[in-house]
Design an enzyme around this catalytic site. Sequence first.
Site, PDB file in Angstrom:
ATOM      1  N   PRO A  31     -16.473  -3.196   0.194  1.00 50.27           N
ATOM      2  CA  PRO A  31     -17.874  -3.439   0.551  1.00 50.27           C
ATOM      3  C   PRO A  31     -18.858  -2.517  -0.166  1.00 50.27           C
ATOM      4  O   PRO A  31     -20.040  -2.839  -0.259  1.00 50.27           O
ATOM      5  CB  PRO A  31     -17.905  -3.197   2.058  1.00 50.27           C
ATOM      6  CG  PRO A  31     -16.763  -2.266   2.302  1.00 50.27           C
ATOM      7  CD  PRO A  31     -15.700  -2.690   1.339  1.00 50.27           C
TER       8      PRO A  31
ATOM      9  N   LEU B 182     -20.007   2.415  -5.905  1.00 49.90           N
ATOM     10  CA  LEU B 182     -21.307   2.267  -6.572  1.00 49.90           C
ATOM     11  C   LEU B 182     -22.446   2.094  -5.578  1.00 49.90           C
ATOM     12  O   LEU B 182     -23.589   2.454  -5.877  1.00 49.90           O
ATOM     13  CB  LEU B 182     -21.283   1.067  -7.531  1.00 49.90           C
ATOM     14  CG  LEU B 182     -20.560   1.239  -8.862  1.00 49.90           C
ATOM     15  CD1 LEU B 182     -20.630  -0.049  -9.662  1.00 49.90           C
ATOM     16  CD2 LEU B 182     -21.177   2.385  -9.664  1.00 49.90           C
TER      17      LEU B 182
ATOM     18  N   ALA C 292     -18.402  -1.597  -3.369  1.00 48.58           N
ATOM     19  CA  ALA C 292     -18.194  -1.800  -4.804  1.00 48.58           C
ATOM     20  C   ALA C 292     -17.535  -0.587  -5.462  1.00 48.58           C
ATOM     21  O   ALA C 292     -17.983  -0.090  -6.495  1.00 48.58           O
ATOM     22  CB  ALA C 292     -19.512  -2.139  -5.502  1.00 48.58           C
TER      23      ALA C 292
ATOM     24  N   TYR D 189       0.833  -1.198   0.000  1.00 46.09           N
ATOM     25  CA  TYR D 189       0.000   0.000   0.000  1.00 46.09           C
ATOM     26  C   TYR D 189       0.876   1.260   0.000  1.00 46.09           C
ATOM     27  O   TYR D 189       1.895   1.322   0.677  1.00 46.09           O
ATOM     28  CB  TYR D 189      -0.927   0.028   1.215  1.00 46.09           C
ATOM     29  CG  TYR D 189      -2.076  -0.958   1.149  1.00 46.09           C
ATOM     30  CD1 TYR D 189      -2.323  -1.716   0.010  1.00 46.09           C
ATOM     31  CD2 TYR D 189      -2.926  -1.136   2.243  1.00 46.09           C
ATOM     32  CE1 TYR D 189      -3.363  -2.620  -0.041  1.00 46.09           C
ATOM     33  CE2 TYR D 189      -3.978  -2.037   2.198  1.00 46.09           C
ATOM     34  CZ  TYR D 189      -4.188  -2.782   1.058  1.00 46.09           C
ATOM     35  OH  TYR D 189      -5.221  -3.674   1.010  1.00 46.09           O
TER      36      TYR D 189
END
Length: 323
Positions: free
Chosen positions: A212, A217, A214, A53
């Site tokens: 979680p 979205l 998406a 990361y």
Amino acid sequence: MEYAHLGRTGLSVSRLCLGTMNFGPETPEQDSFAIMDRAHELGINFFDTANVYGWKKGEGITEHIVGRWFAQGGGRREKTVIATKLYGSMGDWPNETHLSALNIRRACDASLKRMRTDYIDLYQMHHVDRNTPFDEIWEAMEVLRQQGKIIYAGSSNFAGWHIVKAQEEAKRRNFLGLVSEQSHYNLLTRTVELEVLPACDDYGLGVIPWSPLAGGLLGGVLRKIDKGRSASENMLAELEKHRDKVEQYEAFCDELGEDPANVALAWLLEQTAVTGPIIGPRTIEQLEGSLRALEIKLDEKALTRLDEIFPGPGGPAPEAYAW
């Protein structure tokens, strides 16, 4: 805050896991410190990161940020169940990636140094390594555990049969094996319900869903666009693929009187074997808003409606595709 045991272990973790992927690339260091401090104030004790990361090869930017936060003291390390991951490339030379015993040893030592700690609570394989046998992987993990460098081992992005193979090899070695699986799971992406969730449930692994919402979205994207807030080209392209479902979803959330992001998290908290989804707030406001998900209780009628909008695979295998 609500807590749950991570899978079959006695380890208690918050039912929301703080994801740190934005720390560095999206969220400046001081803001990241403030988010982690606020997470503790809210009772969140489970943080997830990874050696890659920060997305600059070999630098471990996010782990360094976590380490500098730990170094401030005040019980920050002691209160945190820290999970990190290895697998991704940390250099251009051979053996600086994947799950060889050599890379497991080197990657663990490097993560410990970056995070300024002498142990990792949950050490996760970021992906399955098809070229390294599990007897080699488990031998390396056993050594790390004997040395006190890790406490638990977990997986991420494993198929159901990978989990079975890993657990059976661990059992043969009288080793605890995997205690968790971090999977791509949300209302739009439900493939793990076929094999992964049943395997985790049977073997006692806690499932930690990533993405979680998406990629946004499920976070009220239509409302944000209507208010003139920007969305990436990728987001808009994905929205066009799923617009009908997203419109139905946001309308249903309006009926519930709840924010779409919190409904999506609440739905995951109702699913088999799920310990807690990973939330990746860029601001304290986003972090605080997520706690509402713990208060939402979706009844059977609501769960059925969500299944109608976002049909899953039809249950676990083999019933999903056979009698």
